[in-house]
Structures are given as C-alpha cells and as structure tokens.
Motif scaffolding. Structure first.
Motif, PDB file in Angstrom:
ATOM      1  N   GLU A   1       0.816  -1.220   0.000  1.00 11.88           N
ATOM      2  CA  GLU A   1       0.000   0.000   0.000  1.00 11.88           C
ATOM      3  C   GLU A   1       0.848   1.269   0.000  1.00 11.88           C
ATOM      4  O   GLU A   1       0.353   2.347  -0.347  1.00 11.88           O
ATOM      5  CB  GLU A   1      -0.932   0.008   1.216  1.00 11.88           C
ATOM      6  N   GLY A   2       2.118   1.174   0.370  1.00  8.70           N
ATOM      7  CA  GLY A   2       2.990   2.343   0.382  1.00  8.70           C
ATOM      8  C   GLY A   2       3.656   2.645  -0.941  1.00  8.70           C
ATOM      9  O   GLY A   2       4.443   3.599  -1.029  1.00  8.70           O
ATOM     10  N   GLN A   3       3.350   1.868  -1.977  1.00  4.37           N
ATOM     11  CA  GLN A   3       3.973   2.058  -3.290  1.00  4.37           C
ATOM     12  C   GLN A   3       3.024   2.798  -4.227  1.00  4.37           C
ATOM     13  O   GLN A   3       1.965   2.267  -4.585  1.00  4.37           O
ATOM     14  CB  GLN A   3       4.355   0.706  -3.892  1.00  4.37           C
ATOM     15  N   PRO A   4       3.366   4.027  -4.642  1.00  7.53           N
ATOM     16  CA  PRO A   4       2.457   4.791  -5.510  1.00  7.53           C
ATOM     17  C   PRO A   4       2.095   4.055  -6.798  1.00  7.53           C
ATOM     18  O   PRO A   4       0.962   4.175  -7.288  1.00  7.53           O
ATOM     19  CB  PRO A   4       3.256   6.070  -5.807  1.00  7.53           C
ATOM     20  N   GLU A   5       3.037   3.289  -7.345  1.00  8.39           N
ATOM     21  CA  GLU A   5       2.777   2.609  -8.612  1.00  8.39           C
ATOM     22  C   GLU A   5       1.673   1.555  -8.482  1.00  8.39           C
ATOM     23  O   GLU A   5       1.000   1.211  -9.455  1.00  8.39           O
ATOM     24  CB  GLU A   5       4.052   1.935  -9.132  1.00  8.39           C
ATOM     25  N   ALA A   6       1.502   1.034  -7.260  1.00 10.57           N
ATOM     26  CA  ALA A   6       0.498  -0.001  -7.033  1.00 10.57           C
ATOM     27  C   ALA A   6      -0.897   0.559  -6.789  1.00 10.57           C
ATOM     28  O   ALA A   6      -1.882  -0.183  -6.817  1.00 10.57           O
ATOM     29  CB  ALA A   6       0.900  -0.864  -5.835  1.00 10.57           C
ATOM     30  N   ARG A   7      -0.990   1.867  -6.567  1.00 11.87           N
ATOM     31  CA  ARG A   7      -2.255   2.447  -6.134  1.00 11.87           C
ATOM     32  C   ARG A   7      -3.413   2.239  -7.106  1.00 11.87           C
ATOM     33  O   ARG A   7      -4.527   1.893  -6.677  1.00 11.87           O
ATOM     34  CB  ARG A   7      -2.043   3.954  -5.866  1.00 11.87           C
ATOM     35  N   PRO A   8      -3.253   2.396  -8.426  1.00 12.97           N
ATOM     36  CA  PRO A   8      -4.414   2.189  -9.313  1.00 12.97           C
ATOM     37  C   PRO A   8      -5.014   0.797  -9.196  1.00 12.97           C
ATOM     38  O   PRO A   8      -6.238   0.642  -9.132  1.00 12.97           O
ATOM     39  CB  PRO A   8      -3.831   2.447 -10.712  1.00 12.97           C
TER      40      PRO A   8
ATOM     41  N   LEU B   1      -4.721  -1.267  -6.620  1.00 10.85           N
ATOM     42  CA  LEU B   1      -5.288  -1.423  -5.281  1.00 10.85           C
ATOM     43  C   LEU B   1      -6.624  -0.694  -5.160  1.00 10.85           C
ATOM     44  O   LEU B   1      -7.546  -1.177  -4.492  1.00 10.85           O
ATOM     45  CB  LEU B   1      -4.307  -0.917  -4.229  1.00 10.85           C
ATOM     46  N   ASP B   2      -6.739   0.453  -5.812  1.00  7.89           N
ATOM     47  CA  ASP B   2      -8.013   1.169  -5.801  1.00  7.89           C
ATOM     48  C   ASP B   2      -9.087   0.351  -6.517  1.00  7.89           C
ATOM     49  O   ASP B   2     -10.244   0.292  -6.074  1.00  7.89           O
ATOM     50  CB  ASP B   2      -7.869   2.537  -6.466  1.00  7.89           C
ATOM     51  N   ALA B   3      -8.713  -0.260  -7.622  1.00  7.66           N
ATOM     52  CA  ALA B   3      -9.661  -1.107  -8.344  1.00  7.66           C
ATOM     53  C   ALA B   3     -10.067  -2.302  -7.491  1.00  7.66           C
ATOM     54  O   ALA B   3     -11.244  -2.703  -7.465  1.00  7.66           O
ATOM     55  CB  ALA B   3      -9.044  -1.571  -9.663  1.00  7.66           C
ATOM     56  N   LEU B   4      -9.110  -2.871  -6.763  1.00  5.28           N
ATOM     57  CA  LEU B   4      -9.405  -3.996  -5.876  1.00  5.28           C
ATOM     58  C   LEU B   4     -10.378  -3.576  -4.777  1.00  5.28           C
ATOM     59  O   LEU B   4     -11.315  -4.309  -4.443  1.00  5.28           O
ATOM     60  CB  LEU B   4      -8.105  -4.529  -5.274  1.00  5.28           C
ATOM     61  N   ALA B   5     -10.154  -2.394  -4.211  1.00  6.91           N
ATOM     62  CA  ALA B   5     -11.034  -1.897  -3.154  1.00  6.91           C
ATOM     63  C   ALA B   5     -12.464  -1.698  -3.657  1.00  6.91           C
ATOM     64  O   ALA B   5     -13.423  -1.894  -2.899  1.00  6.91           O
ATOM     65  CB  ALA B   5     -10.490  -0.591  -2.588  1.00  6.91           C
ATOM     66  N   ARG B   6     -12.607  -1.342  -4.926  1.00  7.56           N
ATOM     67  CA  ARG B   6     -13.952  -1.186  -5.489  1.00  7.56           C
ATOM     68  C   ARG B   6     -14.682  -2.533  -5.548  1.00  7.56           C
ATOM     69  O   ARG B   6     -15.914  -2.578  -5.484  1.00  7.56           O
ATOM     70  CB  ARG B   6     -13.878  -0.550  -6.876  1.00  7.56           C
ATOM     71  N   HIS B   7     -13.944  -3.604  -5.664  1.00  8.74           N
ATOM     72  CA  HIS B   7     -14.554  -4.929  -5.726  1.00  8.74           C
ATOM     73  C   HIS B   7     -14.785  -5.534  -4.343  1.00  8.74           C
ATOM     74  O   HIS B   7     -15.825  -6.152  -4.105  1.00  8.74           O
ATOM     75  CB  HIS B   7     -13.671  -5.876  -6.546  1.00  8.74           C
ATOM     76  N   LEU B   8     -13.819  -5.366  -3.444  1.00  3.93           N
ATOM     77  CA  LEU B   8     -13.868  -6.065  -2.160  1.00  3.93           C
ATOM     78  C   LEU B   8     -14.110  -5.146  -0.966  1.00  3.93           C
ATOM     79  O   LEU B   8     -14.305  -5.636   0.142  1.00  3.93           O
ATOM     80  CB  LEU B   8     -12.561  -6.841  -1.937  1.00  3.93           C
ATOM     81  N   GLY B   9     -14.059  -3.839  -1.177  1.00  2.97           N
ATOM     82  CA  GLY B   9     -14.206  -2.898  -0.077  1.00  2.97           C
ATOM     83  C   GLY B   9     -12.850  -2.416   0.412  1.00  2.97           C
ATOM     84  O   GLY B   9     -11.846  -3.134   0.318  1.00  2.97           O
ATOM     85  N   ALA B  10     -12.824  -1.212   0.941  1.00  2.00           N
ATOM     86  CA  ALA B  10     -11.559  -0.624   1.389  1.00  2.00           C
ATOM     87  C   ALA B  10     -10.952  -1.372   2.566  1.00  2.00           C
ATOM     88  O   ALA B  10      -9.751  -1.260   2.830  1.00  2.00           O
ATOM     89  CB  ALA B  10     -11.777   0.851   1.756  1.00  2.00           C
ATOM     90  N   ASP B  11     -11.758  -2.154   3.278  1.00  2.31           N
ATOM     91  CA  ASP B  11     -11.276  -2.881   4.456  1.00  2.31           C
ATOM     92  C   ASP B  11     -10.856  -4.311   4.127  1.00  2.31           C
ATOM     93  O   ASP B  11     -10.798  -5.167   5.009  1.00  2.31           O
ATOM     94  CB  ASP B  11     -12.343  -2.900   5.536  1.00  2.31           C
ATOM     95  N   TRP B  12     -10.520  -4.570   2.864  1.00  2.00           N
ATOM     96  CA  TRP B  12     -10.246  -5.955   2.450  1.00  2.00           C
ATOM     97  C   TRP B  12      -9.099  -6.585   3.234  1.00  2.00           C
ATOM     98  O   TRP B  12      -9.158  -7.760   3.581  1.00  2.00           O
ATOM     99  CB  TRP B  12      -9.959  -6.018   0.951  1.00  2.00           C
ATOM    100  N   ARG B  13      -8.059  -5.817   3.560  1.00  2.00           N
ATOM    101  CA  ARG B  13      -6.938  -6.435   4.274  1.00  2.00           C
ATOM    102  C   ARG B  13      -7.349  -6.847   5.691  1.00  2.00           C
ATOM    103  O   ARG B  13      -6.988  -7.937   6.155  1.00  2.00           O
ATOM    104  CB  ARG B  13      -5.724  -5.509   4.312  1.00  2.00           C
ATOM    105  N   ALA B  14      -8.104  -6.021   6.368  1.00  2.00           N
ATOM    106  CA  ALA B  14      -8.552  -6.378   7.715  1.00  2.00           C
ATOM    107  C   ALA B  14      -9.427  -7.625   7.682  1.00  2.00           C
ATOM    108  O   ALA B  14      -9.355  -8.471   8.587  1.00  2.00           O
ATOM    109  CB  ALA B  14      -9.319  -5.215   8.336  1.00  2.00           C
ATOM    110  N   ARG B  15     -10.207  -7.775   6.641  1.00  2.00           N
ATOM    111  CA  ARG B  15     -11.127  -8.913   6.554  1.00  2.00           C
ATOM    112  C   ARG B  15     -10.403 -10.215   6.210  1.00  2.00           C
ATOM    113  O   ARG B  15     -10.991 -11.300   6.336  1.00  2.00           O
ATOM    114  CB  ARG B  15     -12.223  -8.623   5.526  1.00  2.00           C
ATOM    115  N   LEU B  16      -9.160 -10.137   5.796  1.00  2.00           N
ATOM    116  CA  LEU B  16      -8.408 -11.351   5.475  1.00  2.00           C
ATOM    117  C   LEU B  16      -8.145 -12.224   6.695  1.00  2.00           C
ATOM    118  O   LEU B  16      -7.771 -13.394   6.560  1.00  2.00           O
ATOM    119  CB  LEU B  16      -7.076 -10.994   4.806  1.00  2.00           C
TER     120      LEU B  16
END
Length: 303
Positions: A22-29, A31-46
């Motif tokens: 999550e700290g890598q700017p290049e990964a942000r697009p 990760l944002d797309a992933l959050a749209r599918h699974l929710g912004a709290d996806w890591r906590a839910r793992l």
C-alpha cells in the motif's frame, strides 16, 4: 535470455501478505480497483478464513494483488522475457503482458468466480493435492476423479466429489502418498466446470483483449502465445480442463531465462519451479521487505 514471471493462484492469500504494497504509488491504481470490488477494508477482513477463501473474494484478490505487486516492482527492471499464471493467476499474468488493464482483469476475475460458484451450486466438490511416488499415474487412473493440475510426476491436484476425494485419500495414504484437501470449494479445472467455462467464454467475448507484448505460457495448452484469440480461448478453456503447469514451467525455461520472480503472495510456485528447474534461480517477492530488494536481486542475477 532474461526474467520470467510467475503469478500465483488461490490459496496463497493471507492477512500479512506484502505489507509494503500500500505504500507504493505505482500499485495504487490496481489497489483502488481492488477496493472497489472487495471494499476498502479488504486487508482487515483477510483475518477471516471463510471470507478470504471464498471464490468471490479470492479470485479478484489474487488478481488485484498480483497486478499491484508487479506494478510496484517493475520500475527499473528489464522487460520480462515470458510470463505464466497459475489457475486464476493467469488474469494477472495476462495483465502484466498487456492483454488487458487492471479494471478488466478484476471484472473478469469476479465474473469467473461467479460462473464457477454457479456451476458448483448445491454440489459437494473440491480439490486435493496429492504428492508421492507415481502420484500423476495413479491420479490419471482414479476415475471418477479428474486431474485438475499437473505439477510434477510426483505432485498433482485432483478434483471431484467430496466423498470420492475422501475415499481416494484413504487408499493413497495407505500407499504412502500425502493427500491434502485444498481450501477451494469446487472442482476447478475439471469437466464439472464446463458450464462455468462457457459462461466465462461469453464474458471474454465482450471484453477488450489485445495481443500480448510478451509470450504468455497458457495453462490450457502448456505452450506460449501472444495471439489475442488464442489467449482468450485458453483462458476460458482452463476453467474446465487440466492446468498443464509442468509444461508452462518448461515453456518458460526453454526461453533461456536467467532468473524467475513469483509475483504475489506466497512462495509455492517458487518451490515448484526450484524442483523442476533447479538451475534457474527463483525468488518470491514476498521474501523481500520492499521493491528495492527485489530489483537488487534481479539485477544481480542478470549481471
């Protein structure tokens, strides 16, 4: 000669995977797309095993994480010579090869999971890893089970009905084989998934696929191609046919690779590669604390 990439499939995901991502700017697009599918709290839910192993979660998750991880480590690395993805990992592999973008990959992952869940609805089916002497030969003769994934002569994954898997596990265990049920509640890569393969093929017909910018070794055939139509057919076909992972690894190795990166969580594919092609160094990016370490290792291997 150069760098090969491997993208893992379901089962590799865990709550602590790639904590630096999550700290890598290049990964942000991605990760944002992933959050749209699974929710912004996806890591906590793992932390919830039932949630992280559900197909509707796991397939988009592995796709999004694989794409984000490659986007994070790619800057400064040479263009890969070839790529392969294991099961649903093909979606991230195709994205890395420029066949489609991250949003398309994640939409396809969600559609693939939905189609497979629909095909398995009401059925008690699953997958089981089998390891030991002559595992592949024994599995190929073990009707009504099907070989879902070929990894090595002594390592395969079989799929089928739950009672048949349990009964066969008893027989094989008595013969000295190691049998492990996988946390995947359907018989992927077997004829049971024929309806899902048809539904997914229809989804692919409406998606925008381009020819690959580098060779992609396909699960369905075990051979590499750049052709968009062939890639689409292979991506749908592998849903109901055996994943020829042994041949995918060979297809990459034949290109004279100097090193291989497993891009995503876990190191299972690295272990498979090391067993089959011990002369070609491999590392999983999860072994490193940051993208800089990944790049230093690759640079050291390529000289």
């Amino acid at each position: 000669m150069g760098l090969g990439l491997l993208f893992p499939g379901q089962g590799a995901q865990h709550a602590q995977m790639l904590p630096w991502l999550e700290g890598q700017p290049e990964a942000r697009p991605a990760l944002d797309a992933l959050a749209r599918h699974l929710g912004a709290d996806w890591r906590a839910r793992l932390h919830d095993p039932a949630w992280r192993h559900a197909n509707a979660v796991a397939q988009p998750l592995l796709t999004g994480i694989g794409i984000a991880a490659w986007q994070a480590v790619a800057p400064g690395l040479p263009r890969p010579a070839a790529v392969a993805g294991y099961s649903v990992g093909e979606l991230a592999a195709f994205a890395a090869a420029g066949v489609f973008d991250a949003d398309t990959a994640l939409n396809l992952a969600a559609a693939r999971a939905q189609a497979m869940d629909a095909a398995a609805a009401g059925l008690d089916t699953g997958l089981m890893a089998v390891q030991g002497p002559q595992a592949r030969r024994l599995a190929e003769a073990a009707a009504p089970l099907s070989v879902a994934i070929r990894i090595h002569e002594e390592h395969v994954v079989v799929g089928g009905a739950g009672p048949a898997l349990s009964a066969q596990a008893e027989t094989w265990t008595a013969l000295g084989l190691r049998c492990t049920r996988l946390p995947i509640g359907l018989a992927s890569h077997t004829p049971a998934m024929a309806p899902a393969a048809r539904a997914f093929a229809a989804c692919l017909q409406t998606a925008s696929l381009h020819g690959a910018s580098l060779p992609v070794a396909c699960n369905f055939s075990g051979t590499a191609t750049r052709n968009a139509a062939a890639l689409a057919a292979a991506l749908a076909g592998q849903v109901e046919h055996t994943v020829r992972w042994d041949e995918c690894m060979d297809s990459l190795a034949e290109r004279g690779l100097r090193c291989v990166l497993e891009v995503g969580p876990g190191t299972a594919l690295s272990a498979m590669w090391r067993q089959r092609h011990p002369g070609i160094p491999v590392r999983g990016i999860e072994e490193f604390q940051a993208p800089q370490g990944v790049r230093r290792w690759v640079e050291g291997q390529l000289g």
